[in-house]
Design an enzyme around this catalytic site. Structure first.
Site, short mmCIF file in Angstrom:
data_model
loop_
_atom_site.label_atom_id
_atom_site.label_comp_id
_atom_site.label_asym_id
_atom_site.label_seq_id
_atom_site.Cartn_x
_atom_site.Cartn_y
_atom_site.Cartn_z
N TYR A 147 0.83 -1.21 0.00
CA TYR A 147 0.00 0.00 0.00
C TYR A 147 0.87 1.27 0.00
O TYR A 147 0.48 2.28 -0.52
CB TYR A 147 -0.96 -0.04 1.19
CG TYR A 147 -2.17 0.85 1.04
CD1 TYR A 147 -2.47 1.82 1.99
CD2 TYR A 147 -3.02 0.72 -0.05
CE1 TYR A 147 -3.58 2.64 1.86
CE2 TYR A 147 -4.14 1.54 -0.19
CZ TYR A 147 -4.42 2.49 0.77
OH TYR A 147 -5.51 3.31 0.64
N LYS A 171 -3.20 8.33 2.92
CA LYS A 171 -4.42 8.09 3.73
C LYS A 171 -4.20 8.54 5.18
O LYS A 171 -5.12 9.05 5.82
CB LYS A 171 -4.84 6.63 3.69
CG LYS A 171 -5.34 6.15 2.33
CD LYS A 171 -6.55 6.93 1.81
CE LYS A 171 -7.13 6.27 0.58
NZ LYS A 171 -8.27 7.01 0.02
C1 LIG Z 1 -2.41 -4.02 0.62
C2 LIG Z 1 -3.57 -3.21 0.23
C3 LIG Z 1 -4.64 -4.10 -0.34
C4 LIG Z 1 -6.00 -3.49 -0.09
C5 LIG Z 1 -6.14 -2.17 -0.83
C6 LIG Z 1 -7.57 -1.63 -0.65
C7 LIG Z 1 -7.66 -0.41 -1.51
C8 LIG Z 1 -8.06 -0.52 -2.84
C9 LIG Z 1 -8.15 0.63 -3.63
C10 LIG Z 1 -7.82 1.86 -3.09
O1 LIG Z 1 -7.89 3.03 -3.84
C11 LIG Z 1 -6.86 3.32 -4.70
C12 LIG Z 1 -7.03 4.41 -5.54
C13 LIG Z 1 -6.06 4.72 -6.48
C14 LIG Z 1 -4.93 3.95 -6.55
O2 LIG Z 1 -3.95 4.28 -7.48
C15 LIG Z 1 -4.04 3.65 -8.69
C16 LIG Z 1 -5.07 2.80 -9.05
C17 LIG Z 1 -5.06 2.21 -10.31
C18 LIG Z 1 -4.04 2.49 -11.18
C19 LIG Z 1 -3.03 3.37 -10.76
O3 LIG Z 1 -2.02 3.65 -11.60
N1 LIG Z 1 -3.04 3.92 -9.54
C20 LIG Z 1 -4.74 2.88 -5.69
C21 LIG Z 1 -5.72 2.55 -4.75
C22 LIG Z 1 -7.43 1.96 -1.76
O4 LIG Z 1 -7.12 3.19 -1.29
C23 LIG Z 1 -7.35 0.83 -0.96
#
Ligand SMILES: CCCCCCc1ccc(Oc2ccc(Oc3cccc(O)n3)cc2)c(O)c1
Length: 259
Positions: A160, A167
């Site tokens: 993460y 966050k």
């Molecule tokens: C070890 C962590 C596994 C659980 C993650 C749960 C989660 C899933 C999605 C979440 O929201 C995002 C939003 C954007 C983000 O950045 C991204 C997403 C897709 C493509 C990219 O290039 N960046 C990563 C996570 C988030 O904050 C938290």
């Protein structure tokens, strides 16, 4: 006193597709009788938001673009909302981004650019929007902000990384914004959602491992759904949560209590 949102208007920021948590929040708010305004970031998202909104069978929704990295677009978007409806009663901030390369491997390798990008979109944007809402006096009847967080902002969750630090920043912002806005009858809270298979989740390496861990180890022995997050949003937007601000509510099947 009840959970009805009849006669109230809410802005939902960050619907990308039907699996978005923001869409789960929108459906619960709609079921509670709310009028909804949607904002999206990238141009290409507009089509899927429009198609989804049509399924709600209402004709009073508004859909606007708002790139939260631009103070000008935030001003333009919320000025349009002020023109159209005059007053809103809440905003669901479901916006976050970090470079995919920085959501795997060691946090130590984070770049200055990647760190600032994640902070800019995922944390600062809430403060920028709150400032605009205050300046435009958009929540003149009081209101409520909700944003989305994750356990990785409170403790280390593998992969993460830079989003966890963003966050943590967002959750601290919730408390400082709550402190400033409470006197105007505006509450600020976050929902810390358990992992849900969304478009955003595709950016986090080895996402399936944590999903399986939650199903096996969480007290409720199952994963979180967008509907559960949506229903908690209705509670946080309703008068039933009028005594709650600066809070982070875990909607995660209880996983955060497990070591
Ligand atoms: C070890 C962590 C596994 C659980 C993650 C749960 C989660 C899933 C999605 C979440 O929201 C995002 C939003 C954007 C983000 O950045 C991204 C997403 C897709 C493509 C990219 O290039 N960046 C990563 C996570 C988030 O904050 C938290």
């Amino acid at each position: 006193m009840n959970l009805s949102l009849q006669g109230k208007t809410f802005v939902v920021m960050g619907v990308a597709n039907k699996r978005s948590i923001a869409w789960g929040i929108a459906r619960s708010l709609h079921a509670a009788g709310a009028r909804l305004i949607f904002t999206y970031g990238r141009e290409r998202t507009e089509k899927s938001v429009k198609q989804l909104v049509e399924t709600l069978e209402t004709n009073n929704s508004i859909i606007l673009q708002c790139d939260v990295t631009s103070d000008e677009q935030i001003h333009t978007c919320f000025s349009k909302i002020k023109e159209e409806v005059g007053t809103i009663h809440g905003i669901a901030h479901c916006v976050a981004f970090a470079n995919k390369e920085e959501l795997s491997g060691e946090y130590l390798n984070v770049t200055r650019e990647g760190f600032l990008l994640a902070q800019n979109i995922s944390a600062y944007s809430l403060s920028a929007i709150a400032k605009e809402v205050k300046n435009l006096e958009l929540m003149a009847e009081g209101g409520s902000f909700i944003t989305l967080s994750y356990l990785g902002g409170e403790r280390v969750m593998t992969n993460y990384n830079v989003m966890g630090v963003a966050k943590a920043s967002l959750e601290a912002s919730v408390k400082y914004l709550a402190s400033n806005l409470g006197q105007y009858g505006i509450r600020v809270n976050s929902i810390s959602a358990g992992p849900i298979r969304t478009l955003s989740a595709k950016g986090v390496s080895d996402f399936n491992t944590i999903l399986k861990e939650v199903e096996e180890k969480s007290p409720l022995r199952r994963c979180t759904t967008p509907e559960e997050v949506g229903d908690t949003a209705v509670f946080l937007f309703s008068d039933m949560s009028r005594g709650i601000t600066g809070e982070n509510i875990h909607v995660d099947s209880g996983y955060h209590v497990i070591g």
